[in-house]
Design an enzyme around this catalytic site. Structure first.
Site, PDB file in Angstrom:
ATOM      1  N   SER A 128      47.199  13.692  61.871  1.00 56.69           N
ATOM      2  CA  SER A 128      47.301  13.496  63.320  1.00 56.69           C
ATOM      3  C   SER A 128      46.212  14.274  64.045  1.00 56.69           C
ATOM      4  CB  SER A 128      48.683  14.007  63.752  1.00 56.69           C
ATOM      5  OG  SER A 128      48.775  14.118  65.144  1.00 56.69           O
ATOM      6  N   TYR A 153      56.250  20.616  63.652  1.00 58.65           N
ATOM      7  CA  TYR A 153      55.750  19.299  63.214  1.00 58.65           C
ATOM      8  C   TYR A 153      54.242  19.350  63.006  1.00 58.65           C
ATOM      9  CZ  TYR A 153      53.807  14.640  63.483  1.00 58.65           C
ATOM     10  OH  TYR A 153      53.060  13.517  63.224  1.00 58.65           O
ATOM     11  N   LYS A 157      51.590  19.006  59.426  1.00 53.54           N
ATOM     12  CA  LYS A 157      50.398  18.172  59.170  1.00 53.54           C
ATOM     13  C   LYS A 157      49.245  19.059  58.674  1.00 53.54           C
ATOM     14  CE  LYS A 157      52.200  14.242  60.156  1.00 53.54           C
ATOM     15  NZ  LYS A 157      52.563  13.371  59.042  1.00 53.54           N
TER      16      LYS A 157
HETATM   17  P1  NAD Z   1      58.399   6.388  61.832  1.00 61.90           P
HETATM   18  O1  NAD Z   1      59.471   7.408  62.012  1.00 61.90           O
HETATM   19  O2  NAD Z   1      58.554   5.086  62.517  1.00 61.90           O
HETATM   20  O3  NAD Z   1      58.180   6.098  60.272  1.00 61.90           O
HETATM   21  C1  NAD Z   1      58.414   7.066  59.292  1.00 61.90           C
HETATM   22  C2  NAD Z   1      59.339   6.433  58.263  1.00 61.90           C
HETATM   23  O4  NAD Z   1      59.559   7.363  57.214  1.00 61.90           O
HETATM   24  C3  NAD Z   1      60.704   6.083  58.833  1.00 61.90           C
HETATM   25  O5  NAD Z   1      61.007   4.740  58.509  1.00 61.90           O
HETATM   26  C4  NAD Z   1      61.671   7.050  58.141  1.00 61.90           C
HETATM   27  O6  NAD Z   1      62.933   6.452  57.928  1.00 61.90           O
HETATM   28  C5  NAD Z   1      60.923   7.349  56.856  1.00 61.90           C
HETATM   29  N1  NAD Z   1      61.214   8.653  56.250  1.00 61.90           N
HETATM   30  C6  NAD Z   1      61.191   9.879  56.824  1.00 61.90           C
HETATM   31  N2  NAD Z   1      61.460  10.824  55.916  1.00 61.90           N
HETATM   32  C7  NAD Z   1      61.620  10.190  54.722  1.00 61.90           C
HETATM   33  C8  NAD Z   1      61.890  10.617  53.396  1.00 61.90           C
HETATM   34  N3  NAD Z   1      62.069  11.906  53.107  1.00 61.90           N
HETATM   35  N4  NAD Z   1      61.979   9.687  52.427  1.00 61.90           N
HETATM   36  C9  NAD Z   1      61.814   8.363  52.694  1.00 61.90           C
HETATM   37  N5  NAD Z   1      61.560   7.907  53.929  1.00 61.90           N
HETATM   38  C10 NAD Z   1      61.456   8.809  54.927  1.00 61.90           C
HETATM   39  O7  NAD Z   1      57.021   7.085  62.227  1.00 61.90           O
HETATM   40  P2  NAD Z   1      55.581   6.465  62.424  1.00 61.90           P
HETATM   41  O8  NAD Z   1      55.230   6.580  63.867  1.00 61.90           O
HETATM   42  O9  NAD Z   1      55.463   5.182  61.748  1.00 61.90           O
HETATM   43  O10 NAD Z   1      54.713   7.577  61.677  1.00 61.90           O
HETATM   44  C11 NAD Z   1      54.266   7.399  60.341  1.00 61.90           C
HETATM   45  C12 NAD Z   1      53.459   8.626  59.936  1.00 61.90           C
HETATM   46  O11 NAD Z   1      52.355   8.767  60.813  1.00 61.90           O
HETATM   47  C13 NAD Z   1      54.223   9.946  59.990  1.00 61.90           C
HETATM   48  O12 NAD Z   1      53.789  10.743  58.923  1.00 61.90           O
HETATM   49  C14 NAD Z   1      53.774  10.539  61.299  1.00 61.90           C
HETATM   50  O13 NAD Z   1      53.861  11.937  61.303  1.00 61.90           O
HETATM   51  C15 NAD Z   1      52.336  10.074  61.362  1.00 61.90           C
HETATM   52  N6  NAD Z   1      51.766  10.030  62.708  1.00 61.90           N
HETATM   53  C16 NAD Z   1      52.410   9.302  63.677  1.00 61.90           C
HETATM   54  C17 NAD Z   1      51.890   9.279  64.961  1.00 61.90           C
HETATM   55  C18 NAD Z   1      52.602   8.542  66.062  1.00 61.90           C
HETATM   56  O14 NAD Z   1      52.346   8.840  67.232  1.00 61.90           O
HETATM   57  N7  NAD Z   1      53.469   7.575  65.780  1.00 61.90           N
HETATM   58  C19 NAD Z   1      50.703   9.963  65.250  1.00 61.90           C
HETATM   59  C20 NAD Z   1      50.071  10.673  64.222  1.00 61.90           C
HETATM   60  C21 NAD Z   1      50.622  10.695  62.960  1.00 61.90           C
HETATM   61  C1  WQD Z   2      51.109  10.988  75.926  1.00 63.07           C
HETATM   62  C2  WQD Z   2      50.825  11.396  77.354  1.00 63.07           C
HETATM   63  C3  WQD Z   2      52.255  13.133  78.207  1.00 63.07           C
HETATM   64  C4  WQD Z   2      55.942  10.824  78.162  1.00 63.07           C
HETATM   65  C5  WQD Z   2      52.590  13.247  70.584  1.00 63.07           C
HETATM   66  C6  WQD Z   2      52.686  14.290  69.510  1.00 63.07           C
HETATM   67  C7  WQD Z   2      51.495  14.242  68.602  1.00 63.07           C
HETATM   68  C8  WQD Z   2      51.245  12.831  68.079  1.00 63.07           C
HETATM   69  C9  WQD Z   2      51.338  11.791  69.132  1.00 63.07           C
HETATM   70  C10 WQD Z   2      52.102  12.584  65.857  1.00 63.07           C
HETATM   71  C11 WQD Z   2      50.887  12.905  77.570  1.00 63.07           C
HETATM   72  C12 WQD Z   2      52.456  11.855  78.976  1.00 63.07           C
HETATM   73  C13 WQD Z   2      54.626  11.214  78.040  1.00 63.07           C
HETATM   74  C14 WQD Z   2      56.497  10.702  79.465  1.00 63.07           C
HETATM   75  C15 WQD Z   2      54.377  11.343  80.404  1.00 63.07           C
HETATM   76  N1  WQD Z   2      52.213  12.430  67.112  1.00 63.07           N
HETATM   77  N2  WQD Z   2      53.863  11.464  79.128  1.00 63.07           N
HETATM   78  N3  WQD Z   2      55.686  10.952  80.532  1.00 63.07           N
HETATM   79  O1  WQD Z   2      51.663  14.172  73.697  1.00 63.07           O
HETATM   80  O2  WQD Z   2      49.685  12.894  72.872  1.00 63.07           O
HETATM   81  O3  WQD Z   2      51.428  13.487  71.314  1.00 63.07           O
HETATM   82  O4  WQD Z   2      52.503  11.971  69.939  1.00 63.07           O
HETATM   83  O5  WQD Z   2      51.356  13.226  65.203  1.00 63.07           O
HETATM   84  O6  WQD Z   2      51.718  15.138  67.590  1.00 63.07           O
HETATM   85  O7  WQD Z   2      52.746  15.567  70.121  1.00 63.07           O
HETATM   86  O8  WQD Z   2      51.881  11.728  73.034  1.00 63.07           O
HETATM   87  O9  WQD Z   2      53.152   9.833  73.927  1.00 63.07           O
HETATM   88  O10 WQD Z   2      54.195  12.135  73.976  1.00 63.07           O
HETATM   89  O11 WQD Z   2      52.314  11.609  75.489  1.00 63.07           O
HETATM   90  O12 WQD Z   2      53.704  11.569  81.399  1.00 63.07           O
HETATM   91  O13 WQD Z   2      57.685  10.388  79.642  1.00 63.07           O
HETATM   92  O14 WQD Z   2      51.844  10.851  78.197  1.00 63.07           O
HETATM   93  O15 WQD Z   2      52.274  14.223  79.075  1.00 63.07           O
HETATM   94  O16 WQD Z   2      49.896  13.223  78.493  1.00 63.07           O
HETATM   95  P1  WQD Z   2      51.133  13.146  72.806  1.00 63.07           P
HETATM   96  P2  WQD Z   2      52.977  11.294  74.084  1.00 63.07           P
END
Ligand code: NAD
Ligand code: WQD
Length: 345
Positions: A128, A153, A157
């Site tokens: 991330s 969290y 990462k």
């Molecule tokens: P998500 O929660 O939709 O998907 C994660 C999936 O993993 C879920 O279906 C959950 O049931 C499964 N899971 C969790 N722990 C598990 C375990 N121990 N064994 C088997 N399954 C398990 O999340 P997502 O948004 O699709 O994120 C996927 C990956 O990307 C994660 O590693 C997350 O940290 C990373 N990521 C997400 C974002 C974001 O904003 N969505 C941003 C950066 C990184």
């Molecule tokens: C985006 C922008 C908020 C909600 C998070 C995790 C980060 C990564 C992505 C996984 C920000 C604003 C939000 C609301 C708002 N995940 N906001 N009103 O903060 O970039 O990051 O998700 O790795 O680790 O921290 O994403 O979607 O929460 O927010 O104004 O109700 O929207 O302040 O500027 P963020 P977000």
């Protein structure tokens, strides 16, 4: 002919389901392992409706080493892993740090321990942009320093990245690609799969679509006094299908020995910073739906502005984020409308 078998952990989740679709479209066989802790088995049906092929699915916790051994035994010939499975709610990680460290660290180590004995050639890891904190230089590239994590969290990462690097440098017989996502948004254009937030959404776009649907009364914009052109925070919002396609390229690269290093890192973003207020305007323009919102105080721990320098992914992977913000927000809205039609929310 199949290009090979890929294990997708967390494949019933948001990014994992979209990636499974793109892997199948590219000719890979997919095996999903997901414990459904943050997803629904119906996502597997959605994948099948899009591609016409049902991925193999095991409702298994990837921290459960014995159960994972069984999966590898039943699904012989897994060539690569994409490891999405993790707990991802930043606020919850502050309340339950041990749960986050256990789930997010153990799952990776369990997989990495099982890879050599099962002949798996490489792992793609979901990292991330959170590892950069507030970067000193924008847009941020992969050489930027890692900043102290703002949540357990985020720390998982950073530690996961270190675990991968240490293992690779110790000489393990496989490769790794670390992908640092910026802010994934939107849904598949068919609206057969999308994001299923658990409870009140913490992320901006699910909150926007739920407010537009009338599920939430109004959107709170967290702060308009930041040092940005309109005072609201800036992020790099990346279409989830574009993001999914980058994973297919990463897997191709690992399995065809094109990687230059045994561990490589790529930013996945558009290179374009968008403010919260700009995103609201784009949503209204794309959907014709007026959004009820108010400006409130800053959210604790928020980064003021961050967007990617995606040059390395563009030049080395040959991957570019193609979808524009309006179409992406329209896809998120179409998915929200489908959830309503299906009586889900
Ligand atoms: P998500 O929660 O939709 O998907 C994660 C999936 O993993 C879920 O279906 C959950 O049931 C499964 N899971 C969790 N722990 C598990 C375990 N121990 N064994 C088997 N399954 C398990 O999340 P997502 O948004 O699709 O994120 C996927 C990956 O990307 C994660 O590693 C997350 O940290 C990373 N990521 C997400 C974002 C974001 O904003 N969505 C941003 C950066 C990184
Ligand atoms: C985006 C922008 C908020 C909600 C998070 C995790 C980060 C990564 C992505 C996984 C920000 C604003 C939000 C609301 C708002 N995940 N906001 N009103 O903060 O970039 O990051 O998700 O790795 O680790 O921290 O994403 O979607 O929460 O927010 O104004 O109700 O929207 O302040 O500027 P963020 P977000």
């Amino acid at each position: 002919m199949s290009k090979g078998k890929i294990l997708v952990t967390g494949g019933a989740g948001y990014i994992g389901s979209h990636t499974t679709v793109e892997l199948q479209n590219a000719g890979y066989d997919v095996v999903i392992v997901d414990n459904l802790s943050n997803s629904n088995a119906d996502m597997i049906n959605g994948i099948e409706r899009i591609t016409g092929t049902r991925p193999a699915f095991y409702q298994v916790d990837c921290n459960d080493k014995e159960a994972m051994k069984d999966v590898f035994a039943k699904e012989s010939g897994i060539k690569g892993i994409i490891h999405f499975a993790a707990s991802k709610a930043v606020g919850e990680s502050v309340q339950k740090p041990l749960m986050y460290y256990r789930n997010n660290l153990d799952s990776l180590m369990t997989l990495m321990e099982l890879m050599p004995e099962n002949g798996v050639e490489g792992i793609v890891f979901s990292s991330s942009c959170t590892v950069y904190g507030q970067p000193d230089i924008l847009p941020v590239d992969e050489t930027a320093p890692i900043k102290p994590a703002l949540s357990p969290y985020g720390n998982t990462k950073q530690i996961n990245e270190e675990i991968i690097r240490d293992a690779i440098y110790s000489g393990v017989p496989y490769k790794a690609i670390i992908l640092r996502y910026f802010n994934p948004i939107g849904a598949h254009p068919t609206a057969e799969i999308g994001e299923l937030p658990n409870g009140v959404p913490q992320n901006l776009v699910p909150f926007v679509t739920q407010t537009a649907m009338g599920i939430r009364k109004e959107l709170s914009v967290f702060g308009d006094d930041y040092d940005t052109p309109d005072g609201s925070c800036i992020r790099d919002y990346i279409n989830v299908v574009d993001l999914a396609k980058a994973h297919v390229i990463a897997v191709d690269r690992m399995l065809t020995n094109k990687s230059e290093e045994k561990v490589e890192i790529f930013n996945l973003g558009t290179g374009r910073g968008v403010s919260v207020l700009e995103l609201i305007n784009a949503f209204e323009a794309a959907t014709g739906v007026k959004l009820n919102y108010k400006i409130v105080g800053r959210r604790e721990g928020d980064i003021e502005k961050v967007w990617a320098n995606p040059d390395r992914a563009n030049n080395v992977l040959g991957w570019v984020a193609k979808e524009n913000l309006e179409d992406t927000l329209a896809s998120a809205w179409k998915w929200q409308e489908k959830l309503r039609r299906d009586g889900i929310m």
